[in-house]
Scaffold this motif. Structure first.
Motif, short mmCIF file in Angstrom:
data_model
loop_
_atom_site.label_atom_id
_atom_site.label_comp_id
_atom_site.label_asym_id
_atom_site.label_seq_id
_atom_site.Cartn_x
_atom_site.Cartn_y
_atom_site.Cartn_z
N TYR B 77 0.81 -1.22 0.00
CA TYR B 77 0.00 0.00 0.00
C TYR B 77 0.84 1.27 0.00
O TYR B 77 0.33 2.37 -0.11
CB TYR B 77 -0.93 0.01 1.22
CG TYR B 77 -1.90 -1.13 1.21
CD1 TYR B 77 -3.06 -1.04 0.44
CD2 TYR B 77 -1.66 -2.30 1.91
CE1 TYR B 77 -3.96 -2.09 0.39
CE2 TYR B 77 -2.56 -3.36 1.86
CZ TYR B 77 -3.70 -3.25 1.11
OH TYR B 77 -4.59 -4.28 1.06
N ARG B 112 -7.45 5.25 -2.43
CA ARG B 112 -6.44 4.49 -1.71
C ARG B 112 -5.32 4.00 -2.63
O ARG B 112 -4.15 3.96 -2.27
CB ARG B 112 -7.10 3.30 -1.01
CG ARG B 112 -6.72 3.10 0.41
CD ARG B 112 -5.79 1.94 0.62
NE ARG B 112 -5.91 0.89 -0.37
CZ ARG B 112 -6.86 -0.05 -0.34
NH1 ARG B 112 -7.74 -0.08 0.61
NH2 ARG B 112 -6.89 -0.96 -1.27
N PHE B 392 -11.45 -12.12 10.16
CA PHE B 392 -12.22 -11.15 10.93
C PHE B 392 -12.96 -11.84 12.07
O PHE B 392 -12.91 -11.41 13.22
CB PHE B 392 -13.20 -10.44 9.98
CG PHE B 392 -14.18 -9.51 10.66
CD1 PHE B 392 -13.79 -8.26 11.09
CD2 PHE B 392 -15.51 -9.89 10.83
CE1 PHE B 392 -14.69 -7.41 11.69
CE2 PHE B 392 -16.42 -9.03 11.43
CZ PHE B 392 -16.00 -7.79 11.87
N MET B 393 -13.61 -12.95 11.76
CA MET B 393 -14.42 -13.63 12.77
C MET B 393 -13.58 -14.33 13.83
O MET B 393 -13.98 -14.45 14.98
CB MET B 393 -15.35 -14.64 12.10
CG MET B 393 -16.53 -13.97 11.41
SD MET B 393 -17.73 -15.17 10.84
CE MET B 393 -16.99 -15.69 9.31
N ASP B 395 -10.38 -13.57 14.80
CA ASP B 395 -9.30 -12.77 15.38
C ASP B 395 -9.29 -12.83 16.90
O ASP B 395 -8.25 -13.05 17.52
CB ASP B 395 -9.42 -11.32 14.88
CG ASP B 395 -8.26 -10.47 15.34
OD1 ASP B 395 -7.12 -10.84 15.04
OD2 ASP B 395 -8.50 -9.45 16.01
N GLU B 429 2.17 -11.00 8.49
CA GLU B 429 2.94 -9.85 7.98
C GLU B 429 4.38 -9.80 8.43
O GLU B 429 5.25 -9.44 7.67
CB GLU B 429 2.28 -8.53 8.38
CG GLU B 429 0.90 -8.32 7.83
CD GLU B 429 -0.18 -8.91 8.72
OE1 GLU B 429 0.18 -9.61 9.69
OE2 GLU B 429 -1.36 -8.68 8.44
N GLY B 494 -1.21 -6.53 15.73
CA GLY B 494 -2.62 -6.84 15.69
C GLY B 494 -3.06 -6.97 14.24
O GLY B 494 -2.26 -6.85 13.32
N LEU B 495 -4.34 -7.20 14.07
CA LEU B 495 -4.87 -7.37 12.73
C LEU B 495 -5.13 -6.01 12.08
O LEU B 495 -5.83 -5.17 12.64
CB LEU B 495 -6.17 -8.16 12.82
CG LEU B 495 -6.87 -8.47 11.50
CD1 LEU B 495 -6.14 -9.58 10.77
CD2 LEU B 495 -8.31 -8.87 11.75
N ILE B 496 -4.53 -5.79 10.91
CA ILE B 496 -4.92 -4.66 10.08
C ILE B 496 -5.02 -5.24 8.68
O ILE B 496 -4.04 -5.75 8.14
CB ILE B 496 -3.88 -3.53 10.02
CG1 ILE B 496 -3.56 -3.01 11.41
CG2 ILE B 496 -4.41 -2.38 9.15
CD1 ILE B 496 -2.57 -1.87 11.40
N MET B 497 -6.19 -5.23 8.12
CA MET B 497 -6.36 -5.92 6.87
C MET B 497 -7.46 -5.26 6.06
O MET B 497 -8.44 -4.79 6.61
CB MET B 497 -6.70 -7.36 7.24
CG MET B 497 -7.29 -8.22 6.21
SD MET B 497 -7.74 -9.78 6.98
CE MET B 497 -9.29 -9.34 7.75
N GLU B 498 -7.25 -5.22 4.78
CA GLU B 498 -8.29 -4.70 3.92
C GLU B 498 -9.37 -5.77 3.78
O GLU B 498 -9.05 -6.95 3.71
CB GLU B 498 -7.68 -4.41 2.54
CG GLU B 498 -8.60 -3.65 1.66
CD GLU B 498 -8.13 -3.64 0.23
OE1 GLU B 498 -7.00 -4.07 -0.05
OE2 GLU B 498 -8.93 -3.22 -0.61
N VAL B 499 -10.61 -5.38 3.79
CA VAL B 499 -11.68 -6.35 3.56
C VAL B 499 -12.14 -6.19 2.11
O VAL B 499 -12.85 -5.24 1.78
CB VAL B 499 -12.87 -6.13 4.51
CG1 VAL B 499 -13.89 -7.24 4.34
CG2 VAL B 499 -12.40 -6.06 5.95
#
Lengths: 78, 661
Positions: B77, B112, B392-393, B395, B429, B494-499
């Protein structure tokens, strides 16, 4: 107007990003994904079991862990 | 604003090149790999970037007489060098200097996506913009004026629908033209607001004479942002420049009350917003089917039920394929053994050749039933967008073992086979997260271990004991996960993710990917499996099994309370875990294992088989992903774990079992 962590918001809530209170690496990743101060953010949904927040910012949807959401401060109109 | 002016051309005509290097860059989920696959077809190779665990896909294509080498860069990104992927990309563009960089962007997420484009312009990459998925954008009510976008960015823009093969001719024409006219290329200036610009220009003046291999303005902006990687690059040649840059950063932060990184990111996005507003029009659309599907599959209990169904389906698919293929191979396998032994007339050579065949078969029976379906499933889950929803579910749950949601998939698929599951940990990551995920994955009882657990404990001791072993395994994973989480150096992420939106996966891309990933693993693993197998056979032929048994007896008999034959059996189990059961029967001369082991010995044996050294295939995967140092550490840790738990159980179990009956 109050400043609260993003993790205090609930699905459907909208707010303006105020600042990110995190280390350089994490701040950088959030900024690069468009989570920048002054930008509008909307909470789409919340996962169960202490799971992440799904937010919409700059037209794209992001999942961010609850711990991270606590480090993003937002301004909320009340 | 972004404006272009010609760079001093090298004068004279450049010789016409018939060979070009083209790199594909862009965000995740923009259809970059579809573009890559459509271009290169079957002419591709998947490997790693030198010294990195970042995947590098390369291929070739031919366009009107010009040979084009295509390099697929990792999905990122930003060029901010905080992740390995970002560093790999920057280093590649700077050192390898591809003739043209095609930046694939998603037309419906232009804001983006262009944030990254702006940075590629700053890095002075010879750029062509592939505006992909214009059809999906249209469906969302977004239409883009390509000409206006071209004017705004001063680079060629090609609208595309890569999954349907639309726009490739135009893309290649633009890419070739840009690549061939490299010397007449324009430098495109990305200008910030006056406050930032003053500092950038001041830093540019300070570092003008410093050679870093990167464009001066790019370096100046990065120094102002405080980018560690660029700072180190500059510090090597000029310490003083760093101090000047730091002072400017301090001033900027004072003026704005935000970190410099945040100020510059905001400005970049502001710049991008203006460009997008000038060339895109959006008509808001209604709540559609995709939104409904998204809502149902991620919210509430129903989402989890659907996920359980998807996982069940996945396993059924793997086991149906696995079972079918395995029994098919099994039949021809025993026929083959007879032929080999007869043809070579028995003796040492025949045994060794047979060992080689066994290793080969172990590799094939690993690849066909498990690795291939795994890659197909993984790719379908990823491309469809469901993987992101599962992460997502799950995590929250995954945090109990110190990992975030993305690790859920490799861990679950580890129950099928650890090998592809370890390779799948690449979706994590950072190195830290990847190491932890791989380590925990190797402790998941795969199909091979399930055969031992069910065939021994389930059959002779009772199914509740077998299930107890799975529970024990989960407890150990939980405990070790927490321990490793606390002790591994570095920040947990932690989780950072594009959905990404739900999409129909592009099957041809999925299948080609599976084929290339599988073949690249097989070429690496097969020779090692054959060698390992021949070596073990050699030990057997040389009559070393007896001596090894007695050598191991302090552990196998003394510590674990097993019959001495178990030592040898466990050594062979390294090739494939289910071999332990087969060899135990063969070496004891009976298929009724209850006459060989007591109930508590069976439990201990299964526990050891479950935890000790991962099988050879997994070791190869570990080595490939983490290098030999971490691989060895994990092997030692797991042997210790197996002996500790096994030793403990062998002392407690007989009494416990007597009490229970």
């Amino acid at each position: 107007m109050t400043i609260v962590p993003l993790s205090n918001l609930r699905p459907g809530d909208k707010a303006t990003i105020d600042s990110i209170e995190a280390g350089m690496g994490l701040t950088r990743r959030l900024l690069d994904l468009g989570v920048t101060p002054g930008e509008q953010v909307e909470v789409m949904r919340l996962a169960r079991f202490g799971g992440p927040f799904e937010i919409r910012v700059r037209g794209s949807e992001l999942s961010i862990g609850r711990g991270i959401a606590a480090k993003v401060l937002v301004r909320r109109e009340e | 604003m972004v404006s272009g002016h010609p760079v001093h051309a090298s004068g004279g005509k450049a010789p016409l090149k018939t060979k070009l290097v083209m790199a594909l860059a862009g965000n995740c989920n923009v259809g970059k790999s579809v573009v890559f696959n459509q271009l290169t077809g079957l002419h591709q190779h998947i490997g790693n970037w030198p010294g990195k665990t970042v995947e590098k896909a390369e291929g070739t294509t031919n366009f009107e007489g010009t040979t084009v080498d295509v390099v697929d860069l990792p999905g990122i990104y930003s060029l901010s060098t905080y992740s390995i992927e970002e560093r790999v990309t920057l280093e590649y563009i700077m050192t390898d200097r591809p003739d043209v960089v095609v930046n694939v962007v998603d037309a419906s997420l232009l804001e983006r996506n262009l944030y990254f484009t702006i940075q590629l312009l700053e890095a002075e990459a010879p750029l062509v913009l592939a505006l992909n998925q214009v059809d999906e954008a249209q469906k969302k009510g977004i239409s883009t004026d390509t000409r206006k976008l071209e004017q705004q960015l001063s680079i060629p823009v090609v609208p595309m629908i890569a999954v349907r093969g639309i726009g490739f001719h135009e893309l290649m024409t633009a890419a070739r033209d840009t690549g061939l006219r490299k010397s007449e290329r324009k430098v495109i200036l990305v200008k910030y607001g006056p406050e930032v610009e003053t500092h950038v220009e001041a830093i540019v003046r300070t570092i003008e004479r410093i050679q870093t291999g990167l464009p001066t303005r790019f370096v100046a902006v990065r120094l102002l942002e405080g980018d560690e990687y660029v700072r180190q690059l500059v510090a090597r040649v000029n310490e003083e420049a760093i101090n000047v840059a730091d002072e400017h950063r301090r001033q900027l932060e004072e003026e704005h009350g935000h970190s410099a990184a945040s100020v510059i990111a905001s400005e970049r996005y502001e710049l991008v917003r203006k460009i997008v507003e000038a060339c895109q029009s959006v008509t808001p659309r209604k709540f559609g089917l995709e939104d409904r599907l998204d809502e149902v599959t991620t919210t509430g209990i129903l989402g989890y039920i659907i996920m359980a169904g998807v996982i069940a389906l996945m396993f059924t698919a793997v086991f149906i394929v696995g079972d079918g293929v395995a029994s098919m191979l099994g039949g021809s396998f025993s026929a083959l053994q007879q032929t080999v032994v007869q043809a070579l007339g028995g003796g040492v050579i025949a045994e060794l050749v047979w060992g080689a065949v066994e290793g080969l078969m172990a590799g094939i029976t690993l690849a066909l039933p498990y690795i291939i379906p795994f890659y197909v499933i993984m790719a379908v889950l990823e491309d469809s967008g469901y993987l992101a929803r599962m992460a997502f579910m799950m995590d929250g749950v995954m945090h109990t073992v110190g990992l975030h949601g993305k690790a859920f998939i490799p861990l679950v698929l580890g129950y099928g086979c650890n090998v592809p599951a370890c390779l799948g940990c690449r979706i994590m990551e950072t190195d830290r997260e990847r190491t932890l995920a791989v380590f925990l994955t190797t402790l998941i009882p795969c199909a091979g271990r399930t055969i031992v657990i069910l065939g021994l404990v389930g059959r002779y001791v009772g199914i509740e004991w077998a299930l107890g072993l799975y529970a024990l395994d989960l407890l150990v994973i939980l405990a070790l996960g927490r321990l490793a989480y606390k002790t591994l150096p570095g920040e947990p992420t932690g989780l950072i993710m594009e959905v990404p939106p739900y999409r129909v996966p592009h099957m041809s891309t999925v299948l080609k990917r599976t084929w290339f990933e599988t073949s690249s693993f097989i070429t690496m693993a097969l020779p090692l499996m054959v060698l390992g197998s021949v070596f073990l056979k050699g030990l057997e032929v040389a009559g070393m099994l007896g001596p090894i048994s007695s050598l191991l007896s302090p552990v196998s008999v003394g510590l674990l309370g097993l019959p001495s034959v178990a030592g040898v059996v466990l050594i062979f189990g390294v090739l494939r875990k289910e071999l332990t059961l087969i060899m135990l029967a063969a070496l004891s001369g009976t298929t009724n294992l209850s006459s060989v082991l007591t109930a508590s010995q069976m439990v201990v044996f299964s526990v050891v088989a479950m935890f000790y050294v991962p099988c050879l295939g997994t070791v190869v995967a570990l080595y490939k992903e983490l290098g030999w140092k971490k691989t060895l550490t994990m092997i030692v840790a797991e042997i210790t774990l197996a002996f500790a738990v096994g030793g403990l159980l062998s002392r407690v179990l007989p009494t416990l079992m007597a009490l229970l009956t």
